[in-house]
Design an enzyme around this catalytic site. Structure first.
Site, PDB file in Angstrom:
ATOM      1  N   LYS A  48       9.631   7.152   9.543  1.00  0.00           N
ATOM      2  CA  LYS A  48       9.269   7.761   8.251  1.00  0.00           C
ATOM      3  C   LYS A  48       9.073   9.256   8.400  1.00  0.00           C
ATOM      4  O   LYS A  48       8.785   9.767   9.490  1.00  0.00           O
ATOM      5  CB  LYS A  48       8.003   7.136   7.655  1.00  0.00           C
ATOM      6  CG  LYS A  48       6.715   7.271   8.495  1.00  0.00           C
ATOM      7  CD  LYS A  48       5.972   8.595   8.389  1.00  0.00           C
ATOM      8  CE  LYS A  48       4.734   8.657   9.262  1.00  0.00           C
ATOM      9  NZ  LYS A  48       4.206  10.006   9.480  1.00  0.00           N
ATOM     10  N   ASP A 100      -0.390   3.620   8.926  1.00  0.00           N
ATOM     11  CA  ASP A 100       1.022   3.761   8.558  1.00  0.00           C
ATOM     12  C   ASP A 100       1.808   2.455   8.684  1.00  0.00           C
ATOM     13  O   ASP A 100       2.985   2.397   8.335  1.00  0.00           O
ATOM     14  CB  ASP A 100       1.711   4.803   9.467  1.00  0.00           C
ATOM     15  CG  ASP A 100       1.273   6.226   9.173  1.00  0.00           C
ATOM     16  OD1 ASP A 100       0.630   6.453   8.128  1.00  0.00           O
ATOM     17  OD2 ASP A 100       1.576   7.102   9.992  1.00  0.00           O
TER      18      ASP A 100
HETATM   19  O1  C5P Z   1      -4.792   4.445  11.318  1.00  0.00           O
HETATM   20  P1  C5P Z   1      -4.362   5.010  12.609  1.00  0.00           P
HETATM   21  O2  C5P Z   1      -4.795   4.148  13.775  1.00  0.00           O
HETATM   22  O3  C5P Z   1      -2.904   5.331  12.673  1.00  0.00           O
HETATM   23  O4  C5P Z   1      -5.108   6.364  12.760  1.00  0.00           O
HETATM   24  C1  C5P Z   1      -5.161   7.081  13.976  1.00  0.00           C
HETATM   25  C2  C5P Z   1      -6.188   8.187  13.870  1.00  0.00           C
HETATM   26  O5  C5P Z   1      -5.714   9.188  12.959  1.00  0.00           O
HETATM   27  C3  C5P Z   1      -7.519   7.763  13.314  1.00  0.00           C
HETATM   28  O6  C5P Z   1      -8.360   7.295  14.337  1.00  0.00           O
HETATM   29  C4  C5P Z   1      -8.034   9.055  12.719  1.00  0.00           C
HETATM   30  O7  C5P Z   1      -8.531   9.907  13.728  1.00  0.00           O
HETATM   31  C5  C5P Z   1      -6.768   9.702  12.181  1.00  0.00           C
HETATM   32  N1  C5P Z   1      -6.534   9.398  10.768  1.00  0.00           N
HETATM   33  C6  C5P Z   1      -7.337   9.981   9.813  1.00  0.00           C
HETATM   34  N2  C5P Z   1      -7.115   9.721   8.480  1.00  0.00           N
HETATM   35  C7  C5P Z   1      -6.111   8.911   8.097  1.00  0.00           C
HETATM   36  C8  C5P Z   1      -5.264   8.314   9.058  1.00  0.00           C
HETATM   37  C9  C5P Z   1      -5.498   8.569  10.393  1.00  0.00           C
HETATM   38  O8  C5P Z   1      -8.260  10.732  10.135  1.00  0.00           O
HETATM   39  N3  C5P Z   1      -5.912   8.691   6.813  1.00  0.00           N
END
Ligand code: C5P
Length: 307
Positions: free
Chosen positions: A12, A139
């Protein structure tokens, strides 16, 4: 008869990534306009005695092959949901840049869920699959769905979007990845050092751009080019200053617009048409400001079982 199930899953690019303040849970509320593009990983699931993970492709050595891999976590989560043991060999054929801001790890998780659900005949409903995806990462639901979608919340609450045609892109893949939490952390740090604050009360609530949604709907690349935005771009460039040169090289080569893809370090260039994309890719390679340059189109379909 081998009973391998193979699922193909797209990368993406975020055509808009509006980042709100840091929430109490550490995540950031987003207005995240996802577009799936035609760079794909494939995840194959084959019966095995226990969960085993292998990977192939030029950058396969960069991904963990233990239980921390999001694809392994996806298989474990689905097995637990149905009271099964995850007796599966997952093989990832990796083509999406690793830690590149193109949701490669999320793609593998969505692919593993769909491949295992098909292999095990567990017939998990779409809503349940989406809920499992959301638990695995912000994601991951979009990797399952593909196409184009608006993500609210931390990106996991999806509304599909209509698109009026195909857009031509070039992706400049950097040497080495960037950590998503580090880029969000840098975004907060930049906001704090600018004196605006980084909390939910300090930052305006993120909203999707009407102009951008309209450009997607009509398939108008020139208007889309003028509406692209990524609130994480300054943070990614702050952590990797050389990205400024990559962005500049693609713009000089005739791209309609340039931006960092998600948390980077992959840079995305929107081109007028396929011919222009090929020429931008060639110039980017010659500029030596990236490791490789890959043309791709979007929207691309979400995770699909291959016949
Ligand atoms: O959801 P995911 O595991 O991909 O997120 C990885 C990190 O990215 C989270 O721990 C956070 O630090 C950051 N993040 C965030 N806000 C989001 C998505 C991700 O701060 N909406």
């Amino acid at each position: 008869m081998t009973s391998t199930v193979t699922v193909r899953v797209p990368a993406k690019v975020n055509v808009q990534l509006a980042v709100g303040g840091r929430r109490a849970d550490g995540f950031h509320d987003l207005a995240n306009v996802f577009l799936a593009v035609s760079l794909f990983d494939s995840v194959s699931a084959t019966p095995a005695d226990a969960l085993r993970l292998t990977a192939s492709g030029p950058d396969a050595g960069e991904i963990p092959l233990d239980g921390t891999n999001l694809a392994a976590r996806a298989a474990n989560a689905l097995a637990a949901r149905h009271g099964l043991e995850p007796r599966v060999h997952l093989h990832i054929a990796k083509d999406i840049p690793v830690a590149g801001g193109m949701a490669g790890g999320s793609a593998d998780a969505a692919g593993a869920l769909l491949a295992c659900d098909t292999l095990w005949g567990t017939n998990t409903s779409r809503d349940e699959l989406l809920a499992l995806c959301a638990e695995l990462g912000s994601d991951v639901p979009f990797s399952l769905v593909g196409g184009a979608a608006l993500g609210r919340g931390r990106g996991e609450l999806l509304t599909p979007l209509e698109t009026g045609g195909s857009f031509h892109w070039v992706f400049a893949v950097a040497e080495g990845g960037l950590s998503t939490p580090a880029v969000y952390g840098e975004c907060d740090r930049l906001r704090e050092s600018a004196g605006t604050g980084a909390g939910v009360a300090d930052v305006p609530a993120p909203e999707p751009s009407d102009r951008l949604l309209e450009a997607l709907r009509t398939g108008d690349a020139a208007t889309l080019a003028g509406a692209l935005s990524n609130d994480l771009q300054a943070a990614a460039v702050s952590l990797r200053p050389s990205l400024a040169e990559t962005l500049e090289a693609g713009t000089a080569a005739g791209a309609l617009a340039a931006l960092v893809s998600g948390s980077g370090p992959t840079c995305a260039f929107l081109a007028k048409d396929a011919e222009s994309a090929a020429s931008v890719a060639e110039s980017l390679l010659a500029s030596r400001t990236c490791r490789t340059a890959r043309p791709a189109t979007g929207p691309a379909p979400g995770a699909r079982v291959l016949a």
